[in-house]
Design an enzyme around this catalytic site. Structure first.
Site, PDB file in Angstrom:
ATOM      1  N   HIS A   1      -9.989   1.104   1.123  1.00 26.95           N
ATOM      2  CA  HIS A   1      -9.759  -0.083   1.943  1.00 26.95           C
ATOM      3  C   HIS A   1     -10.786  -0.234   3.068  1.00 26.95           C
ATOM      4  O   HIS A   1     -10.423  -0.622   4.185  1.00 26.95           O
ATOM      5  CB  HIS A   1      -8.340  -0.046   2.508  1.00 26.95           C
ATOM      6  CG  HIS A   1      -7.748  -1.399   2.778  1.00 26.95           C
ATOM      7  ND1 HIS A   1      -8.177  -2.214   3.804  1.00 26.95           N
ATOM      8  CD2 HIS A   1      -6.748  -2.082   2.151  1.00 26.95           C
ATOM      9  CE1 HIS A   1      -7.460  -3.325   3.815  1.00 26.95           C
ATOM     10  NE2 HIS A   1      -6.582  -3.276   2.812  1.00 26.95           N
TER      11      HIS A   1
ATOM     12  N   HIS B   1       0.810  -1.222   0.000  1.00 19.80           N
ATOM     13  CA  HIS B   1       0.000   0.000   0.000  1.00 19.80           C
ATOM     14  C   HIS B   1       0.843   1.273   0.000  1.00 19.80           C
ATOM     15  O   HIS B   1       0.484   2.274   0.624  1.00 19.80           O
ATOM     16  CB  HIS B   1      -0.976   0.008   1.175  1.00 19.80           C
ATOM     17  CG  HIS B   1      -2.003  -1.092   1.111  1.00 19.80           C
ATOM     18  ND1 HIS B   1      -2.573  -1.519  -0.065  1.00 19.80           N
ATOM     19  CD2 HIS B   1      -2.562  -1.857   2.106  1.00 19.80           C
ATOM     20  CE1 HIS B   1      -3.442  -2.484   0.182  1.00 19.80           C
ATOM     21  NE2 HIS B   1      -3.448  -2.719   1.477  1.00 19.80           N
TER      22      HIS B   1
ATOM     23  N   GLU C   1     -11.372  -4.337  -2.858  1.00 15.58           N
ATOM     24  CA  GLU C   1     -10.497  -3.247  -3.270  1.00 15.58           C
ATOM     25  C   GLU C   1     -10.352  -3.270  -4.793  1.00 15.58           C
ATOM     26  O   GLU C   1      -9.584  -4.067  -5.335  1.00 15.58           O
ATOM     27  CB  GLU C   1      -9.132  -3.394  -2.605  1.00 15.58           C
ATOM     28  CG  GLU C   1      -9.186  -3.489  -1.087  1.00 15.58           C
ATOM     29  CD  GLU C   1      -7.933  -4.131  -0.517  1.00 15.58           C
ATOM     30  OE1 GLU C   1      -6.830  -3.560  -0.707  1.00 15.58           O
ATOM     31  OE2 GLU C   1      -8.046  -5.209   0.110  1.00 15.58           O
TER      32      GLU C   1
END
Length: 414
Positions: A242, A169, A379
């Site tokens: 998320h 991420h 996601e």
């Protein structure tokens, strides 16, 4: 006064007695003297109630919709602002400019009862830190980059590692989930725009990347998330949202009885470090076949090697797309409440994650402890580790180009 009514000419019947328009004052006095006082009061009550009902019927109640904002703390001396979006049906989204985090999302069940269906915290400081990335915008590069490195235009870039040997991420410190975005309510729409400039070299990525993420709540009970970005140097980009969903209500047990359909005939299998091997594998005949609606927990303990490697589902599904534009990605149904979540996106894939690494160490809203598989993530994204896989759809944004992706979360009940 409702149209067509003439009280001067109207007669009112009450228990067989007629109160008529009488022009003669004496006759009127004599008539009223003959009518019991209780009957007059009863007739008056009926009359007033009827008129009140007519007037009320002409002004139906409606939820107040729009955007509200309030101070929600500070970060590095700058204000954190909480934005609340509410539509005409009472659906409510609360999001803040720290990390673009969605703190709560209240939607109705089949009985019309509203409940918060995303995991999260009540205060901004409780998201500092936020190891599970609850409700956050993730990037510059959502998901994993193998060994924290990639090569672009002949130059090798090194990123901070925060997931074993990988970068997850976007890195460690100045990632999209940990920075203050500039927030601004949308003009003429029920939404908010978050803008952030990720400077050249931030977390090891090249280019000054200007990113805008907007959240818009429609009266069709849709949360529309729009992502746009530009850069002054070629750079990888993969931005996602998320949020962890539990359609029973946040903290109300696990999501194993939720039923899910994922519109994907293939997925990207991973190695022991959860990095795609490069294969696009058919879901048919595997626990990854969600082409028809299936309980999430039905095959969770299957010994299939990909289930073992991911400790459950933590995989990228390649969507069945036909051309550009929004396309159905997934549909989730929770049988006890009747809530339905439908996800559409312009992205080529979706990461289906079942909260395998939630371990009870996070206590969220109303004191709920978030245990393993208490939430699911969908996601929408490009494939993980795409910068190191030339055969995957490209995630490279170049100067003069515009990154633009949209995802819609639609809520209903049945």
């Amino acid at each position: 006064m409702p149209a067509g009514m003439n009280w001067t000419r109207m007669g009112i019947y009450c228990n067989g007695t007629m109160l008529a328009h009488i022009t003669n004052r004496t006759a009127r006095s004599t008539l009223f003297a003959m009518i019991p006082r209780r009957l007059i009061l009863a007739c008056a009550f009926v009359f007033i109630t009827a008129i009140g009902g007519l007037l009320f019927a002409q002004t139906p109640s409606k939820q107040k919709s729009g955007v509200q904002q309030q101070d929600f703390g500070t970060r590095d001396g700058r204000p954190i602002i909480l934005y609340t979006l509410t539509n005409a049906h009472g659906v409510e989204v609360r999001a803040m400019n720290y990390g673009g985090i969605i703190l709560s999302l209240r939607v109705p069940d089949r009985k019309g009862q509203l409940a918060d269906i995303v995991l999260g915290h009540e205060k901004a400081e409780e998201y500092m830190p936020n190891p599970p990335y609850l409700g956050a915008i993730v990037g510059r590069y959502a998901n994993r980059i193998a060994n924290g490195t990639f090569t672009l235009d002949g130059k090798t870039y090194t990123l901070p590692k925060n997931d074993g040997p990988n970068t997850l991420h976007g890195g460690v410190t100045r990632t999209f989930d940990k920075v203050l975005w500039d927030g601004e309510p949308l003009k003429g729409k029920n939404g908010v725009a978050f803008t952030y400039l990720s400077k050249d070299g931030e977390e090891g990525f090249p280019g000054n990347l200007k990113v805008t993420v907007t959240y818009t709540l429609t009266d069709s009970n849709e949360l529309v998330i729009d992502y746009q970005a530009t850069t002054d140097k070629a750079t990888p980009i993969n931005v996602s949202q998320h949020s962890y969903f539990n359609l029973k209500g946040a903290g109300n047990g696990d999501i194993l009885d939720h039923e899910i359909m994922i519109n994907a005939d293939k997925f990207t299998p991973v190695d022991k470090n959860l990095i795609p091997t490069g294969e696009l594998r058919a879901v048919k005949g595997t626990p990854f076949d969600f082409t028809t609606s299936t309980k999430i927990g039905a095959r969770m303990e299957d010994p299939y090697e990909q289930m073992v490697l991911g400790h459950g589902y933590d995989h990228n599904f390649v969507l069945n797309r036909k051309g550009a534009g929004l396309s159905l990605a997934a549909r989730v149904y929770e049988p006890t409440t009747g809530r339905v979540l439908e996800v559409s996106t312009t992205q080529p894939a979706v990461q289906f994650y079942t909260g395998n690494f939630l371990d009870g160490s996070v206590t969220g809203k109303e004191g709920h402890v978030y245990k393993r598989r208490y939430g699911l993530c969908l996601e929408t994204q490009h494939y993980p580790d795409s910068p190191n896989h030339p055969d995957f759809p490209s995630t490279i944004l170049k100067p003069g180009e515009k990154f633009h992706q949209t995802t819609v979360f639609k809520f209903s009940a049945k």
